[in-house]
Design an enzyme around this catalytic site. Sequence first.
Site, PDB file in Angstrom:
ATOM      1  N   HIS A 228       4.983  -9.224  -3.869  1.00  0.00           N
ATOM      2  CA  HIS A 228       5.630  -8.079  -4.364  1.00  0.00           C
ATOM      3  C   HIS A 228       7.037  -8.139  -4.296  1.00  0.00           C
ATOM      4  O   HIS A 228       7.677  -8.030  -5.472  1.00  0.00           O
ATOM      5  CB  HIS A 228       5.251  -6.969  -3.296  1.00  0.00           C
ATOM      6  CG  HIS A 228       3.791  -6.526  -3.399  1.00  0.00           C
ATOM      7  ND1 HIS A 228       3.242  -6.182  -4.833  1.00  0.00           N
ATOM      8  CD2 HIS A 228       3.146  -5.854  -2.528  1.00  0.00           C
ATOM      9  CE1 HIS A 228       2.144  -5.694  -4.172  1.00  0.00           C
ATOM     10  NE2 HIS A 228       1.772  -5.902  -3.122  1.00  0.00           N
TER      11      HIS A 228
ATOM     12  N   HIS B 107       1.128 -11.700   0.832  1.00  0.00           N
ATOM     13  CA  HIS B 107       0.748 -10.668  -0.041  1.00  0.00           C
ATOM     14  C   HIS B 107       2.106  -9.738  -0.317  1.00  0.00           C
ATOM     15  O   HIS B 107       2.485  -9.675  -1.576  1.00  0.00           O
ATOM     16  CB  HIS B 107      -0.304  -9.582   0.632  1.00  0.00           C
ATOM     17  CG  HIS B 107      -0.703  -8.393  -0.402  1.00  0.00           C
ATOM     18  ND1 HIS B 107      -1.549  -8.459  -1.206  1.00  0.00           N
ATOM     19  CD2 HIS B 107      -0.002  -7.223  -0.376  1.00  0.00           C
ATOM     20  CE1 HIS B 107      -1.565  -7.106  -1.801  1.00  0.00           C
ATOM     21  NE2 HIS B 107      -0.502  -6.295  -1.256  1.00  0.00           N
ATOM     22  N   GLU B 108       2.844  -9.597   0.637  1.00  0.00           N
ATOM     23  CA  GLU B 108       4.045  -8.758   0.642  1.00  0.00           C
ATOM     24  C   GLU B 108       5.321  -9.482  -0.131  1.00  0.00           C
ATOM     25  O   GLU B 108       6.123  -9.222  -0.903  1.00  0.00           O
ATOM     26  CB  GLU B 108       4.439  -8.217   1.867  1.00  0.00           C
ATOM     27  CG  GLU B 108       3.625  -7.358   2.442  1.00  0.00           C
ATOM     28  CD  GLU B 108       3.453  -6.049   1.526  1.00  0.00           C
ATOM     29  OE1 GLU B 108       4.243  -5.804   0.695  1.00  0.00           O
ATOM     30  OE2 GLU B 108       2.267  -5.340   1.583  1.00  0.00           O
TER      31      GLU B 108
END
Length: 448
Positions: free
Chosen positions: A35, A31-32
């Site tokens: 980003h 997920h990170e």
Amino acid sequence: MEITQLLPEFGGLIWTLLAFVIALSVIVAIHEYGHYIVGRWSGIHADVFSLGFGPVLLSRVDKRGTRWQLAALPFGGYVKFKGDSNAASGTSDEEVMRQMTAEERRQTMTGAPLWARAATVAAGPVFNFALTILLFTGIFMFQGKVAEPLTVGELRATPSVQELQVGDVLLGIEGTATPSFDDAEGFEAFLEGLPQQNTLTYDVERDGARMEVTGPYVYPPVVSQVVPRSAAIDAGMEAGDVIMSIDGVPIFAFDQLKQRVESSDGETLGLEVWRNGEILDLALTPKRTDEPLPDGGFQTVYRIGIVGGMVFEPATEAAGPVEAVQGAVLRTYDIAAGSLSGLWHMIAGNISSCNLSGPIGIAETSGAMASQGGQSFLTFIAVLSTAVGLLNLFPVPVLDGGHLVFYAYEAVAGKPPSDKALRMLMSVGLVLILSLMVFALTNDLFCP
């Protein structure tokens, strides 16, 4: 109580926590990273990429000036972009921003174009969905698809007479020709037409010769998998168990077990179970469960928490990558749609709010799935990754979806919300998220 009696429970707790940390770390890292990498592609610089919170255990700074770190509390993570006042990337450090050149401001979340900020924020959930699709694609390619014609690939151990052999091609059962396994409706109708008895006559082709052999019912009351946090787990059932009778009444088909459990009204059932040649007497109490319907609704039924299977594992053939990806995308969509439908029905009061699990329930499930093998654990990670991606898209301040709502407002109004409004909305979002976490944790502790 002696310490030796505590060791198995302690070992189980350690295994559960380890499985939970591994699953969560993989999902958070993906997920990170979504980003981070989309931000980098969009010209936004990341100061810190952290897996975990709290004291830093390990860290290194790469050639781009980003510090990659592993922190002591492995229950989340974050990317802190240039100019951010905190890890949430919701507000910027005004004093630092004033000292930046125009080129440096372009490398911050606040100074980047709207499209770059929106893409960077949306990338986290998108990468979660991509992880789910990738894992399911790998699982489907590894599993393969059932070969045609239907062929015995591996036999299950049962207490019934078994004359089937690996490699037998199933031509028919009890005088009825076997339909294609891919024809779901036809195969289901074929099974419904079979007598529910201890043994059946199978028409098979073996080494080029056609013959009749005797074997157990096609779908016997066998346990192929035990569902975490279920009545079956509580009763000590294991994969491979065969249920021979319920309250003294013999059963031969999984449907007989299902009908008896559904009509139990939650009363305790006495089971006679065959396990590796040994007969065990177990007692379990079915639990009320809310299950999705094909039309999008839910039905409340009683379940004991086991997955059945055929008396043999069918032989498989390789599944192509295109077919596997298509199946993975469809599976991911079904999980997301089912989750949203379940949440809506919980809010509407149509199903129990106990369907919402918190960290304890998720940890228990991760440990149970890990103990059932790598494939089960990967499936759990895939499902949880979809849930994390979906949750982050909710239009709640603090979450990615909340940031996207702010950007949508900016696109329409021509300016971002005021700092005062942002601080107030972020506080409201934080309260909502904390309330949800407390509610879910309460479910873990008090729901049956």
